[in-house]
Write a protein that holds these residues in place. Sequence first.
Motif, PDB file in Angstrom:
ATOM      1  N   UNK A  63       0.841  -1.196   0.000  1.00 17.61           N
ATOM      2  CA  UNK A  63       0.000   0.000   0.000  1.00 17.61           C
ATOM      3  C   UNK A  63       0.872   1.242   0.000  1.00 17.61           C
ATOM      4  N   UNK A  64       0.240   2.344  -0.390  1.00 17.10           N
ATOM      5  CA  UNK A  64       0.934   3.635  -0.385  1.00 17.10           C
ATOM      6  C   UNK A  64       0.975   4.218   1.013  1.00 17.10           C
ATOM      7  N   UNK A  65       1.818   5.206   1.168  1.00 17.85           N
ATOM      8  CA  UNK A  65       1.784   6.037   2.378  1.00 17.85           C
ATOM      9  C   UNK A  65       0.562   6.953   2.282  1.00 17.85           C
ATOM     10  N   UNK A  66      -0.444   6.758   3.143  1.00 21.28           N
ATOM     11  CA  UNK A  66      -1.655   7.585   3.023  1.00 21.28           C
ATOM     12  C   UNK A  66      -1.419   9.042   3.391  1.00 21.28           C
ATOM     13  N   UNK A  67      -0.271   9.352   3.988  1.00 22.52           N
ATOM     14  CA  UNK A  67       0.060  10.755   4.303  1.00 22.52           C
ATOM     15  C   UNK A  67       0.891  11.399   3.196  1.00 22.52           C
ATOM     16  N   UNK A  69       3.923  11.486   2.561  1.00 18.81           N
ATOM     17  CA  UNK A  69       4.901  12.337   3.248  1.00 18.81           C
ATOM     18  C   UNK A  69       6.087  12.715   2.359  1.00 18.81           C
ATOM     19  N   UNK A 246      -8.448  16.117   5.565  1.00 23.32           N
ATOM     20  CA  UNK A 246      -7.978  14.861   6.154  1.00 23.32           C
ATOM     21  C   UNK A 246      -9.114  14.073   6.801  1.00 23.32           C
ATOM     22  N   UNK A 249     -11.063  12.826   3.063  1.00 30.56           N
ATOM     23  CA  UNK A 249     -10.433  12.390   1.805  1.00 30.56           C
ATOM     24  C   UNK A 249     -10.212  10.876   1.792  1.00 30.56           C
ATOM     25  N   UNK A 250     -10.036  10.351   0.585  1.00 30.70           N
ATOM     26  CA  UNK A 250      -9.712   8.930   0.413  1.00 30.70           C
ATOM     27  C   UNK A 250      -8.230   8.761   0.742  1.00 30.70           C
ATOM     28  N   UNK A 251      -7.931   8.197   1.919  1.00 22.58           N
ATOM     29  CA  UNK A 251      -6.541   8.219   2.392  1.00 22.58           C
ATOM     30  C   UNK A 251      -5.600   7.398   1.519  1.00 22.58           C
ATOM     31  N   UNK A 252      -6.122   6.324   0.927  1.00 25.07           N
ATOM     32  CA  UNK A 252      -5.256   5.468   0.110  1.00 25.07           C
ATOM     33  C   UNK A 252      -5.580   5.607  -1.383  1.00 25.07           C
ATOM     34  N   UNK A 255      -1.861   5.922  -5.406  1.00 29.21           N
ATOM     35  CA  UNK A 255      -1.086   4.713  -5.191  1.00 29.21           C
ATOM     36  C   UNK A 255       0.403   4.963  -4.981  1.00 29.21           C
ATOM     37  N   UNK A 256       1.045   3.885  -4.556  1.00 27.93           N
ATOM     38  CA  UNK A 256       2.465   3.926  -4.227  1.00 27.93           C
ATOM     39  C   UNK A 256       3.322   4.342  -5.431  1.00 27.93           C
TER      40      UNK A 256
END
Lengths: 368, 368
Positions: A63-67, A69, A246, A249-252, A255-256
């Motif tokens: 999974x991606x970083x949902x933040x 960063x 925040x 929103x769709x956190x994921x 994508x990565x």
Amino acid sequence: MSGRFTKVLADLAPMTPFVGPETLERRRGRPYKLRLGANESAFGPSPKVLAALEAAAGSASWYCDPEHFDLRSKLAAQLHVAVENLVIGEGIDGLLGLIVRAFVDPGAWVVTSAGAYPTFNYHVLGYGACLDFVPYTAAWENDPEALVERARARRAKLLYLANPDNPTGTFLGPAPVEALLDRLPENCLLVLDEAYAEFAPPEEILPIDAGDPRLIRLRTFSKAHGLAGLRVGYAIASRQIVAAFDRIRLHFGVGRLSQIAAAAALDDPDFAAGVVRQVAEGRRDYEVLANDLGLSTIPSLTNFVAIDLASAQAAERVAALLDENDVFVRRPGVPPLDRLVRVTVGTPTDRTALAPAFRAAFAALDGG
Amino acid sequence: MSGRFTKVLADLAPMTPFVGPETLERRRGRPYKLRLGANESAFGPSPKVLAALEAAAGSASWYCDPEHFDLRSKLAAQLHVAVENLVIGEGIDGLLGLIVRAFVDPGAWVVTSAGAYPTFNYHVLGYGACLDFVPYTAAWENDPEALVERARARRAKLLYLANPDNPTGTFLGPAPVEALLDRLPENCLLVLDEAYAEFAPPEEILPIDAGDPRLIRLRTFSKAHGLAGLRVGYAIASRQIVAAFDRIRLHFGVGRLSQIAAAAALDDPDFAAGVVRQVAEGRRDYEVLANDLGLSTIPSLTNFVAIDLASAQAAERVAALLDENDVFVRRPGVPPLDRLVRVTVGTPTDRTALAPAFRAAFAALDGG
């Protein structure tokens, strides 16, 4: 529609903001040879992006970083804003949906230019809100004063402005945008869509003041960075607005590999600068092509040029003839923009191939 | 929150459905050595997917097909449904948001199991709706009868059921799901989250009847296909529901490379079948590991195993000790699930590395 759906959806008419070239190809039964209708970058992604994608492909199972960063940190450093002033979304399209959802209750009003970005309108209607439109000026520019007046009259929650503009390509310098902000009604937010910002002179872009609560600025990796297929856009907004996003929103959603590619694109500013230079050359080619035929073009600070065919009938016919010759372009649907044919700047090879097709389509107008 | 926001957002408390491992790594100040907390596939994407990604990378500058035609066509053929019964979204997460938006007005009720998928709850609250919860049974199974009763009492618009379940791993065969459907209140839709369907015996999965208006089934490329980082999920639903989603969904939300990768994954069913076999072996390893320590595990038909530490305190301590040893796992937050430690099935190498870390953490319980 069934009574199961929400009130908003049960009352909603079908709307397709854009019919994609793949759909048109399926309808036509054959592919396009020149794809110049969606303002994609003909110059592709940077080689550094392709290398980063290849290196990261094996991690597509994570999974991606949902933040977001890493990407936000790079953007923050380049834009001189805080990470907390940035939101990453599934392209500007995704962020526009988020903005409407966050600020516009069903039945509230929103103001935009007549013929501006259909996907914004799609989201406004999709959340049960109401649209009012202001015409472009005779110079094909957005009309900031008229937009503000209309926003005041409608007690609008959002005022949408694309700058540089799509589909006209025109651009407003910092003074009129600042004047618009100063006159913006209370509780109305300026949604400043800067998808094409990289193509305008940097010194002419409204300086970034991320703490300004009056506006949200939207940018994308789809244009100068050539990553339309990876869906990465970002918003620059006040910390309060970012914190509110925040919560919904769709956190994921991004994508990565998309995040990694966008970060790699930021590491190659020379590539994007080269795209901007090549696009400027291509715009000149289109201007020469049009002027040779006695047609005018709208001065553009984007990766496309709108050619003025002087009548909707002529523009429709030219677009149809180009389509028959396997050239995909767009004709805006809303008058008076429907006299324009909008052509994305292609590579030199694309432009060489376009010229005879466009000349032939124009020549056929007389005999049509 | 400012009066600018919608009523729903102004009243909304902050909620983070999942804190990602990247965030935890930033907080810890060092990376994990074993990433076994997000139910990602340890077996990566298929080599055919990697080849397709590499071949398509140069076209990342083109927008995606917003109709997802190629991917939906392949899915339709494999699932024996019509293309018009399929919706592609930004993972199941994105589709859950779309479903809540389409069916649940603010203030309406939705029913789910207590401790089930947090992201579904996040969307329900984010659209201003209300959640009611039904406990899992003593066998850690979803309780279809109690869920239906609660849905009836609340006049719920949606009933959420993950099958196989997350975070328990338990599975209901077709009979109890059919019984639930038959007793479902009118105007309540079953949201059947089948993210882990590939890990259950095919003959035990509720047969697909795409025209059934009582349910939406959700599947994903994130688990058996190992594409979590590309964000592709799909819904199987009636044509009427799919047509309604077309009026509000983010048309360009799932990018070009993601669609190409997912289609390539469908072309390699042997790879996914191999992942399913390897995951079954890995589950047995975890069961042996736990049983050796006198612990029980919940029988799982997913790519993870929930180990029962018999108390929330013990589970919290084991999870914390694993974290100190750079192993990322999840402990569900909602009682009584908080006595579980949920461990994703890793590769044989991962499992060999996990065993001593888990034994050490468990051994430290007595001395802790």
